[in-house]
Design an enzyme around this catalytic site. Structure first.
Site, PDB file in Angstrom:
ATOM      1  CE  LYS A  78      -3.177   2.713   2.946  1.00 41.33           C
ATOM      2  NZ  LYS A  78      -4.079   2.704   4.118  1.00 41.33           N
TER       3      LYS A  78
ATOM      4  CG  ASP B   2      -5.475   7.975   4.618  1.00 38.57           C
ATOM      5  OD1 ASP B   2      -6.379   8.639   4.063  1.00 38.57           O
ATOM      6  OD2 ASP B   2      -5.690   6.950   5.297  1.00 38.57           O
TER       7      ASP B   2
ATOM      8  CE  LYS C 253      -6.425   8.781   8.065  1.00 40.25           C
ATOM      9  NZ  LYS C 253      -7.170   7.687   8.697  1.00 40.25           N
TER      10      LYS C 253
ATOM     11  CG  ASP D 274      -1.850   5.260   4.935  1.00 40.42           C
ATOM     12  OD1 ASP D 274      -1.711   4.195   5.572  1.00 40.42           O
ATOM     13  OD2 ASP D 274      -2.932   5.617   4.435  1.00 40.42           O
TER      14      ASP D 274
ATOM     15  CG  ASP E 208      -9.856   7.621   6.652  1.00 39.46           C
ATOM     16  OD1 ASP E 208      -8.782   7.576   6.009  1.00 39.46           O
ATOM     17  OD2 ASP E 208      -9.915   7.814   7.879  1.00 39.46           O
TER      18      ASP E 208
ATOM     19  CD  GLU F 108      -6.645   5.342   2.424  1.00 44.01           C
ATOM     20  OE1 GLU F 108      -7.640   5.465   3.163  1.00 44.01           O
ATOM     21  OE2 GLU F 108      -5.522   5.071   2.865  1.00 44.01           O
TER      22      GLU F 108
ATOM     23  NE  ARG G 193     -10.739  -1.057   3.652  1.00 48.76           N
ATOM     24  CZ  ARG G 193     -11.302  -1.265   4.836  1.00 48.76           C
ATOM     25  NH1 ARG G 193     -12.465  -1.871   4.929  1.00 48.76           N
ATOM     26  NH2 ARG G 193     -10.696  -0.891   5.936  1.00 48.76           N
TER      27      ARG G 193
HETATM   28  N1  BES Z   1      -4.266   4.527   6.852  1.00 49.60           N
HETATM   29  C1  BES Z   1      -5.426   4.279   7.646  1.00 49.60           C
HETATM   30  C2  BES Z   1      -5.160   3.280   8.755  1.00 49.60           C
HETATM   31  C3  BES Z   1      -4.245   3.735   9.860  1.00 49.60           C
HETATM   32  C4  BES Z   1      -4.751   4.412  10.935  1.00 49.60           C
HETATM   33  C5  BES Z   1      -2.921   3.410   9.831  1.00 49.60           C
HETATM   34  C6  BES Z   1      -3.924   4.794  11.957  1.00 49.60           C
HETATM   35  C7  BES Z   1      -2.079   3.791  10.841  1.00 49.60           C
HETATM   36  C8  BES Z   1      -2.584   4.490  11.921  1.00 49.60           C
HETATM   37  C9  BES Z   1      -6.536   3.713   6.766  1.00 49.60           C
HETATM   38  O1  BES Z   1      -6.574   4.189   5.473  1.00 49.60           O
HETATM   39  C10 BES Z   1      -7.829   4.102   7.404  1.00 49.60           C
HETATM   40  O2  BES Z   1      -8.094   5.257   7.482  1.00 49.60           O
HETATM   41  N2  BES Z   1      -8.585   3.098   7.818  1.00 49.60           N
HETATM   42  C11 BES Z   1      -9.856   3.326   8.431  1.00 49.60           C
HETATM   43  C12 BES Z   1     -10.831   2.391   7.812  1.00 49.60           C
HETATM   44  C13 BES Z   1     -12.249   2.644   8.227  1.00 49.60           C
HETATM   45  C14 BES Z   1     -12.736   3.948   7.639  1.00 49.60           C
HETATM   46  C15 BES Z   1     -13.085   1.488   7.753  1.00 49.60           C
HETATM   47  C16 BES Z   1      -9.716   3.048   9.913  1.00 49.60           C
HETATM   48  O3  BES Z   1      -9.049   2.098  10.292  1.00 49.60           O
HETATM   49  O4  BES Z   1     -10.248   3.822  10.704  1.00 49.60           O
HETATM   50 ZN    ZN Z   2      -4.752   4.816   4.710  1.00 51.64          ZN
HETATM   51 MN    MN Z   3      -7.612   6.018   5.301  1.00 52.22          MN
END
Ligand code: BES
Ligand code: ZN
Ligand code: MN
Length: 516
Positions: free
Chosen positions: A283, A288, A295, A306, A365, A367, A369
């Site tokens: 990834k 992000d 966020k 990220d 958010d 994104e 996947r």
């Molecule tokens: N890049 C983030 C995940 C992340 C969060 C990595 C904190 C490292 C530290 C990812 O893209 C994300 O935002 N995931 C969301 C998914 C949700 C919206 C289903 C999450 O985990 O909150």
């Molecule tokens: Zn992310």
């Molecule tokens: Mn995200």
């Protein structure tokens, strides 16, 4: 990139030419009051001060203990640093790697450009393995990310720290110095690749964005002899990669699909008479923001990391090329910047991935996947790999569940998951399983499209993995969620915080195990 040089010395201790000598010391009983075996020559150079210091009993040699003894003025040797290792029984791989980390830190602490390390006698520790682990730890422990500091420490000091030289010396020289030399060089090379991954992860998002990540990947590919191909927006559009394109469409920096390929020079591993291919997918979300599902301010700064999965793939591919492992490996970086704008993708959009499957966006958010879905499909349809691993800072849930201490590992093939866990155990990077149930897949189904991109907070690691499983077809696959382990604010002997470079060693080790 500049890392330290590590040299194996065959001469005796009286031939040491470094200004700092480090003596790892095991705890024996209460305190190690006598001179460790074979160090009389060193004690003589220190006018008996080493023996005096040990006889005082002040130095307990617990793990992490440190005692500095200064040498008489006028000689090459300036100081001797005793580093405690604790009791012999408690000295495992990790203790040796961390000892190496302390050694690496001595470069930064003392400003020495040449440090000698006396490997404990083989009777006490396996000299071969300990030399490799200590060398690996030293490269990681010496790491810093200071290229944007204009003037904190003297420039001289900086230069020395990054190009310093570590001499490994032996109380009793091992039987085959040549083979040990090769093994240590490999450990140093792989650790250097982890440093490459750390640097990429730590670079700010105004410097590393999809196009510049592609440039860096290309530069590294040229350096080590990997093939590199970069798909731009028109090409991705031709290939129907609607998922990564949607994620990238809100950014002024267009997305890129970056393909690195290792074609072994000599013979290459086959499977049922055909050349076998392995695929590594990272990834590469270079920043992000969350997109329109923005966020919070507090959660955003870390999001330059990220792309740590992509960084790990770059590091591993570099190591695989340097070691010229005899197997065909394809590494794909799915690079995009997730930004809110008038052009950004929206919650409620329905997009079509390269696989033809449609996805309802419920949260912009989620994104990671999406970019992975197109990269995975590309790998599977184009290269038919016999195994595929993706690595991604995918979910906040993985950070909550594991912190910086473990990587979540899920997949569709127990044997492959076992291989990955074994590789991780060998390199000291913990991979821990999580469930992947049909219920998780069901939670990811949409009423209006084949998938939705988020099922909310419940079982975040597993639902994300269930979505990815929908794009691997029948390929044996493991997903590594490094949201916790890929970045950290914790400092350890091996790590200053920030991007950790996790995954480089384990992916390299896994490919190596598949190649043999
Ligand atoms: N890049 C983030 C995940 C992340 C969060 C990595 C904190 C490292 C530290 C990812 O893209 C994300 O935002 N995931 C969301 C998914 C949700 C919206 C289903 C999450 O985990 O909150
Ligand atoms: Zn992310
Ligand atoms: Mn995200």
């Amino acid at each position: 990139m500049k890392t330290m040089r590590v040299q194996l010395e065959s001469g005796g201790i009286d031939q040491i030419r470094a200004e700092t000598v480090i003596v790892p010391t095991l705890r024996r009983g209460e305190t190690p009051s006598d001179l460790p075996q074979g160090l009389a020559a060193l004690d003589r150079r220190l006018s008996g001060r080493l023996g005096d210091a040990l006889a005082s009993g002040d130095f307990k040699a617990n793990a992490g203990d440190r005692l500095v003894i200064h040498a008489p003025r006028g000689g090459v040797l300036v100081r001797c640093v005793l580093l405690g290792l604790g009791e012999a029984e408690s000295v495992d791989d990790n203790a040796l790697r961390e000892l190496g980390g302390h050694v690496g830190r001595e470069f930064k602490r003392s400003g020495s450009d040449r440090i000698a390390l006396i490997i404990p006698p083989a009777s006490e520790l396996a000299a071969d393995r300990s030399a490799c682990l200590i060398a690996e730890g030293a490269v990681l422990g010496a790491y810093r990310f200071d290229r944007y500091l204009s003037r904190t420490r003297s420039d001289k000091k900086k230069k020395e720290a990054t190009t310093g030289r570590l001499d490994l010396c032996f109380v009793r020289a091992p039987r085959s110095l040549a083979s040990l030399r090769r093994k240590v060089a490999e450990s140093v090379e792989i650790a250097g690749c982890q440093v490459v991954a750390r640097d990429l992860s730590n670079e700010p998002p105004n410097v590393i964005y999809p196009e510049s990540l592609a440039r860096e990947a290309r530069r590294i590919a040229r350096e080590v002899g990997l093939f590199c191909r970069v798909l731009d927006v028109p090409e991705m559009t031709r290939q129907g990669m609607g998922a990564i394109l949607a994620v990238g469409q809100g950014s002024a920096h267009p997305p890129r699909m970056i393909i690195l390929e290792h074609r072994p020079r000599g013979r290459s591993k086959t499977r049922r008479g055909k050349p076998e291919t392995l695929a590594l997918i990272g990834k590469g979300v270079t920043f992000d923001s969350g997109g329109l599902s923005l966020k919070t301010a507090a959660g955003m700064p870390e999001m330059k990391h990220d792309m740590s999965g992509a960084a790990a793939v770059v590091g591993a591919m570099r190591a695989i090329a340097l070691l010229d492992l005899p197997i065909h490996v394809v590494g794909i970086l799915a690079a995009a910047e997730n930004m809110p704008s008038g052009a950004a993708y929206r919650p409620s959009d329905i997009i079509k991935s390269a696989s033809g499957q449609t996805i309802e966006i419920v949260n912009t958010d989620a994104e990671g996947r999406l970019v992975l879905a197109d990269a995975i499909h590309h790998a599977v349809s184009r290269y038919a790999p016999s195994a595929l691993i993706d690595i991604a800072t995918l979910t906040g849930a993985a950070m909550v569940a594991f912190g910086p201490w473990a990587t979540a590992g899920l997949g569709n093939d127990e044997a492959l998951l076992g291989e990955v866990r074994a590789a991780a155990d060998a390199t000291g990077e913990t991979v821990w399983p999580m469930p992947l149930l049909d219920a998780h897949e069901k939670a990811m189904r949409s009423k209006v499209a084949d998938w939705k991109n988020s099922a909310g907070r419940d079982a975040g690691i597993s639902t994300a993995a269930a979505f990815l499983r929908g794009f691997v077809a029948k390929t044996p696959w493991v997903h590594l969620d490094i949201a916790g382990s890929g970045m950290t604010s914790n400092q350890t002997p091996l790590h200053i915080g920030g991007g950790t470079g996790v995954g480089v060693r384990l992916l390299t080790q896994w490919v190596r195990s598949r190649a043999s």
